[in-house]
Structure formats: C-alpha cells, structure tokens
Enzyme design. Structure first.
Site, mmCIF file in Angstrom:
data_model
loop_
_atom_site.group_PDB
_atom_site.id
_atom_site.type_symbol
_atom_site.label_atom_id
_atom_site.label_comp_id
_atom_site.label_asym_id
_atom_site.label_seq_id
_atom_site.Cartn_x
_atom_site.Cartn_y
_atom_site.Cartn_z
ATOM 1 N N THR A 124 0.821 -1.206 0.000
ATOM 2 C CA THR A 124 0.000 0.000 0.000
ATOM 3 C C THR A 124 0.860 1.264 0.000
ATOM 4 O O THR A 124 1.880 1.326 0.681
ATOM 5 C CB THR A 124 -0.910 -0.007 1.251
ATOM 6 O OG1 THR A 124 -1.610 -1.247 1.283
ATOM 7 C CG2 THR A 124 -1.898 1.143 1.230
ATOM 8 N N PRO A 126 0.750 5.786 0.057
ATOM 9 C CA PRO A 126 -0.120 6.876 0.505
ATOM 10 C C PRO A 126 -1.169 7.248 -0.544
ATOM 11 O O PRO A 126 -2.289 7.619 -0.215
ATOM 12 C CB PRO A 126 0.862 8.037 0.733
ATOM 13 C CG PRO A 126 2.167 7.366 1.036
ATOM 14 C CD PRO A 126 2.180 6.105 0.215
ATOM 15 N N GLU A 365 -5.955 -6.437 3.303
ATOM 16 C CA GLU A 365 -5.690 -7.489 2.290
ATOM 17 C C GLU A 365 -6.621 -7.343 1.086
ATOM 18 O O GLU A 365 -7.049 -8.329 0.484
ATOM 19 C CB GLU A 365 -5.866 -8.867 2.954
ATOM 20 C CG GLU A 365 -4.800 -9.876 2.598
ATOM 21 C CD GLU A 365 -3.493 -9.640 3.361
ATOM 22 O OE1 GLU A 365 -3.447 -8.751 4.228
ATOM 23 O OE2 GLU A 365 -2.516 -10.341 3.064
HETATM 24 C C1 LIG Z 1 -4.340 -1.579 10.318
HETATM 25 C C2 LIG Z 1 -3.951 -1.774 8.893
HETATM 26 C C3 LIG Z 1 -2.884 -2.620 8.591
HETATM 27 C C4 LIG Z 1 -2.461 -2.745 7.255
HETATM 28 N N1 LIG Z 1 -1.348 -3.514 6.991
HETATM 29 C C5 LIG Z 1 -0.847 -3.501 5.711
HETATM 30 C C6 LIG Z 1 0.397 -4.156 5.409
HETATM 31 O O1 LIG Z 1 1.019 -4.785 6.271
HETATM 32 N N2 LIG Z 1 0.886 -4.066 4.140
HETATM 33 C C7 LIG Z 1 0.239 -3.385 3.157
HETATM 34 O O2 LIG Z 1 0.722 -3.341 2.037
HETATM 35 N N3 LIG Z 1 -0.943 -2.760 3.416
HETATM 36 C C8 LIG Z 1 -1.506 -2.796 4.657
HETATM 37 N N4 LIG Z 1 -2.683 -2.165 4.929
HETATM 38 C C9 LIG Z 1 -3.326 -1.390 3.862
HETATM 39 C C10 LIG Z 1 -4.594 -2.006 3.322
HETATM 40 O O3 LIG Z 1 -4.307 -3.156 2.589
HETATM 41 C C11 LIG Z 1 -5.268 -0.896 2.486
HETATM 42 O O4 LIG Z 1 -5.759 0.075 3.396
HETATM 43 C C12 LIG Z 1 -6.387 -1.420 1.634
HETATM 44 O O5 LIG Z 1 -5.902 -2.252 0.610
HETATM 45 C C13 LIG Z 1 -7.193 -0.276 0.973
HETATM 46 O O6 LIG Z 1 -6.358 0.681 0.374
HETATM 47 P P1 LIG Z 1 -6.577 2.229 0.721
HETATM 48 O O7 LIG Z 1 -6.621 2.364 2.192
HETATM 49 O O8 LIG Z 1 -5.565 3.009 -0.008
HETATM 50 O O9 LIG Z 1 -8.032 2.560 0.174
HETATM 51 P P2 LIG Z 1 -8.377 3.069 -1.301
HETATM 52 O O10 LIG Z 1 -7.755 2.196 -2.307
HETATM 53 O O11 LIG Z 1 -8.122 4.525 -1.363
HETATM 54 O O12 LIG Z 1 -9.961 2.833 -1.299
HETATM 55 C C14 LIG Z 1 -10.883 3.712 -0.656
HETATM 56 C C15 LIG Z 1 -12.290 3.177 -0.868
HETATM 57 O O13 LIG Z 1 -12.586 3.104 -2.282
HETATM 58 C C16 LIG Z 1 -12.971 1.774 -2.614
HETATM 59 N N5 LIG Z 1 -12.476 1.438 -3.947
HETATM 60 C C17 LIG Z 1 -11.259 1.725 -4.470
HETATM 61 N N6 LIG Z 1 -11.161 1.224 -5.709
HETATM 62 C C18 LIG Z 1 -12.320 0.569 -5.965
HETATM 63 C C19 LIG Z 1 -12.846 -0.176 -7.070
HETATM 64 N N7 LIG Z 1 -12.116 -0.397 -8.178
HETATM 65 N N8 LIG Z 1 -14.096 -0.689 -6.968
HETATM 66 C C20 LIG Z 1 -14.837 -0.482 -5.862
HETATM 67 N N9 LIG Z 1 -14.400 0.211 -4.779
HETATM 68 C C21 LIG Z 1 -13.164 0.720 -4.829
HETATM 69 C C22 LIG Z 1 -12.330 0.901 -1.551
HETATM 70 O O14 LIG Z 1 -13.015 -0.335 -1.422
HETATM 71 C C23 LIG Z 1 -12.492 1.771 -0.311
HETATM 72 O O15 LIG Z 1 -13.817 1.647 0.158
HETATM 73 C C24 LIG Z 1 -3.156 -2.070 6.237
HETATM 74 C C25 LIG Z 1 -4.260 -1.260 6.538
HETATM 75 C C26 LIG Z 1 -4.651 -1.109 7.859
HETATM 76 C C27 LIG Z 1 -5.809 -0.201 8.168
#
Ligand SMILES: Cc1cc2nc3c(=O)[nH]c(=O)nc-3n(C[C@H](O)[C@H](O)[C@H](O)COP(=O)(O)OP(=O)(O)OC[C@H]3O[C@@H](n4cnc5c(N)ncnc54)[C@H](O)[C@@H]3O)c2cc1C
Length: 386
Positions: A124, A126, A365
């Site tokens: 992931t 920013p 995930e």
């Molecule tokens: C406590 C915690 C631990 C984590 N640990 C890790 C880790 O160890 N390694 C790692 O790499 N990541 C990690 N993550 C990150 C996590 O995998 C991401 O937060 C997640 O994949 C969503 O990405 P984003 O937060 O950027 O949301 P965004 O991608 O910005 O999405 C925001 C919203 O838009 C929706 N959305 C986006 N695109 C689409 C689409 N095409 N169709 C429908 N809906 C969509 C999403 O479902 C969500 O509701 C962690 C997150 C948290 C909160």
C-alpha cells in the site's frame, strides 16, 4: 468436512491452550496500554507458529492450509494482533517457497522458520492501496547496473519496524505496458535510505505497529528481486494474497468466535425480568444468528483453505471467505455488544475490542469492494461456480 491429521490437531490444540492460559488473561491490559506483546511473540516463536508455512529443508513443521487457518483463528480468538504478527510473515514465507531462488530460500527461510527473522509485505502507498498497479515506488537499476536505487513511500505496513525482511512491491519498469509487467517484488532489509517515518495511530489492532516507510535513494542488490527475474512481482503477489486473504478471513472467524463465546456466556449469567436474558426471544435469536453465520464463515474459510491445499488457484474461494467472514465478524461483534447491554460499551469487557478489531478485516488485504470485484471476475472466467 476438514480432516486434520493427529499431529495437526495437536498443533491447533497447543495454540488453543496457549491462548486460553497465556493470552486471554493479559490481553486487555496489553491492548489498552498499546504495548507490543514481546513475551507472547517469544512464546509464539517457541511454539513454532512462525514456521508453520516453511517446509523442509528449511523448516521442521509445515502444516496444511486448513490447519494454518485454524491456528490463525485460535490466535485471533485470543487477540487479533497476535494473528497479525504472523500474517504477512507467512505470506512472505509462501512467496519465497513458491518463487524464490534457491539462494533466497537458503538465506531467509531457515531464520524465518524459527521467527529469528520476521517478515512483512509492503504494497500500500499513501496514494492508494486498491489500485496497486498505479504505485509510484520505483526501483531503478543504478549506474553500473549492479543493483537498484529505490525511491517512494509505503504506508500501513504492519510489523515493519520489527521485521528484518520486507517484501516490497515496486516498479522496476515504470513505462511497461500493461503496467503489471513492470512490477517486481524486492526483498529488502532496513538500512540507509529506508526510514520508518511514522507509527500510525489506529482504532484497534493495537500492540503491533503499522507504519509509513520512506525510500529515498535506498540501495538494494541486484539479487534482491524475488525469483531473480523482473516483471513477475504483480502475479507473484496476487498468488501470495490468496494466502493473505485466507489468513485475514481466519482472523475474522477468531474474532467472531470470541465475541460469540462472550455473548453466550453473558446471556446465561445476566438476568432480567427474573430469568437469564438468553431466554428472552430477542436475545436468543441474536445468539442463534451469531452461531449460524459464524459456522458458515468457518466453513467458507476451510473450503478456501482446502482448495489452496489441492494446489489450485483459490482467488474466488479466498475472496468469498474473506468477504463473508469479515462482514460476519463485524455483525457478530456488534451483536455481542447488544447482548452485553451497557457492559458491551465498557473497556472493562472484551467485546468493545472485537468491535474495534473487526473492521480491519473488512479493509485489509484488499477491501471487500475489491473482493466482490475479484469474485465477479472469477465467476465469469470460470463460467460460474464449480
Ligand atoms: C491496520 C492496517 C494494517 C495494514 N497492513 C498492511 C500491510 O502490512 N501491508 C500493506 O501493504 N498494506 C496494509 N494495509 C493497507 C490495506 O491493505 C489498504 O488500506 C487497503 O488495501 C485499501 O487501500 P486504501 O486504504 O488506499 O483505500 P483506497 O484504495 O483509497 O480505497 C478507498 C475506498 O474506495 C474503494 N475502492 C477503491 N477502488 C475501488 C474499485 N475499483 N471498486 C470499488 N471500490 C473501490 C475501496 O473499497 C475503499 O472503500 C493495512 C491497513 C490497515 C488499516
């Protein structure tokens, strides 16, 4: 029906005993102090939890995916953070076993099996986690072609401060079309040019750290590319995420189990209108629905795990398990609060923790919106359900 060998049943039973005797008595204090569970992680090392995905000749006691899922659920029943401490680690171990060069396997897997080296994965950024192909972290061949220079940022990377190995998803060819062909996994370690810039404050999932990572002129050797060939990282990581999604789904089952257990117990102890509250039909119905959906979630997780174990791709099954189990855990955690009345809102009880921990499995995930997308694509690709 999942049949574990006697050895595997013993592994699950050992972890269950550990959770009941050593985790549950201390979890509330650790949670509210947001303390890294050093002693519990040490015990997990002793119990062989970090080696569950490492086969011979590097490890001793690999288990089947159904057993791994049940161990994960047991840990999460005690504290979701403990299951999180071994989640990314296992995905990286599986990536190394499936795709690593022999040199990479020999270098990392023996120490990963004991937990001496812990691993995490950094996907992931920013700018977003769902659209991974839009990532901007780039590894460029350095001047003399003898390695890479990495620039970019990752966020929410769990266990990254304490993991010695980070499986970094990045672009080695930012101009590649289709974009996924330019993506590689680099096996990186902490060092000059890599800064853990911030520990992110969280609603739940306390104790373990989730951090921002900044790569600024970080140098990685040429043999850091997983499998030794550039451009395969996206496909490698998508396979790894099948394990990750089964793991997250199993965590959800563990949290849901804990919430259900607490609710069932409380509903028999607490009385109103002269009888235990479970005898009020509304409360009894809550318990019945919780148990039914929990059982369904567990079966979906085992179904995905069995498919994985058969050697077939299980993105459809892992996606369904992750989607259903996480939504179920959220609902059961809320219903457990209902059953507990005012005590459900108290930090002196555990149910408020389940309610704070459950949303992570909806988001982590790959969000559940993304899971639905994966499921729909797979249904079309496979011509429906098998
Ligand atoms: C406590 C915690 C631990 C984590 N640990 C890790 C880790 O160890 N390694 C790692 O790499 N990541 C990690 N993550 C990150 C996590 O995998 C991401 O937060 C997640 O994949 C969503 O990405 P984003 O937060 O950027 O949301 P965004 O991608 O910005 O999405 C925001 C919203 O838009 C929706 N959305 C986006 N695109 C689409 C689409 N095409 N169709 C429908 N809906 C969509 C999403 O479902 C969500 O509701 C962690 C997150 C948290 C909160």
């Amino acid at each position: 029906m999942t049949e574990l060998s006697r050895e595997e049943r013993d592994v699950v039973a050992t972890v269950r005993t550990f959770v009941d005797r050593e985790v549950r008595p201390v979890v509330r204090a650790l949670e509210h102090a947001d303390t890294y569970p050093e002693a519990l992680v040490e015990r997990m090392k002793q119990l062989g939890v970090f080696g569950l995905a490492v086969p011979e000749p590097w490890g001793e006691a690999p288990v089947s995916m159904p057993c791994y899922a049940l161990v994960t659920a047991e840990l999460a029943r005690g504290w979701m953070s403990l299951a999180g401490a071994m989640g990314g680690h296992t995905v990286v171990a599986k990536l190394l076993v499936a795709f690593g060069t022999r040199e990479q396997q020999d270098r990392w897997l023996p120490r990963m099996a004991t937990g001496e080296v812990r691993a995490t994965m950094a996907l992931t950024e920013p700018g977003g986690g769902s659209d991974l192909q839009a990532m901007t972290t780039v590894a460029r061949r350095d001047g003399d072609g003898d390695g890479y220079v990495v620039d970019g940022a990752k966020t929410w990377i769990t266990n990254s401060r304490r993991s010695q190995l980070i499986a970094l998803l990045c672009k080695t060819d930012p101009a590649a079309q289709p974009r996924h062909r330019g993506v590689s996994v680099l096996l990186v370690e902490h060092g000059p040019g890599l800064t853990v810039s911030r520990d992110l404050p969280k609603l739940g999932y306390k104790g373990v750290e989730s951090c921002e990572l900044v790569f600024d002129g970080y140098r990685a050797p040429a043999d850091a590319v997983l499998g030794g060939v550039e451009g395969r990282g996206f496909a490698q990581m998508m396979t790894g995420l099948e394990t990750g999604r089964i793991q997250v789904a199993a965590r959800a089952v563990g949290v849901a189990q804990a919430a259900f257990d607490d609710a069932l117990r409380y509903a028999q102890q607490r009385e109103s209108f002269g009888r235990p509250i479970w005898q009020h039909q509304s409360v009894g119905n809550l318990l019945a629905d919780m148990a039914t959906s929990l059982t369904a979630a567990r079966q979906l997780v085992l179904h995905a795990a069995e498919r994985y174990e058969s050697g077939q791709r299980c993105n459809l099954e892992a996606g369904m398990a992750k989607l259903f189990a996480s939504e179920t855990a959220m609902r059961i955690a809320l219903d457990a609060i209902r059953v507990h009345g005012g005590h459900g809102y108290s930090t002196e009880f555990d149910v408020e923790r389940y309610f704070r921990d459950a949303p992570l499995m909806i988001v982590g995930e790959g969000t559940n919106e993304i899971q639905r997308d994966v499921i729909a694509r797979q249904l079309v690709a496979r011509g429906g359900l098998d």
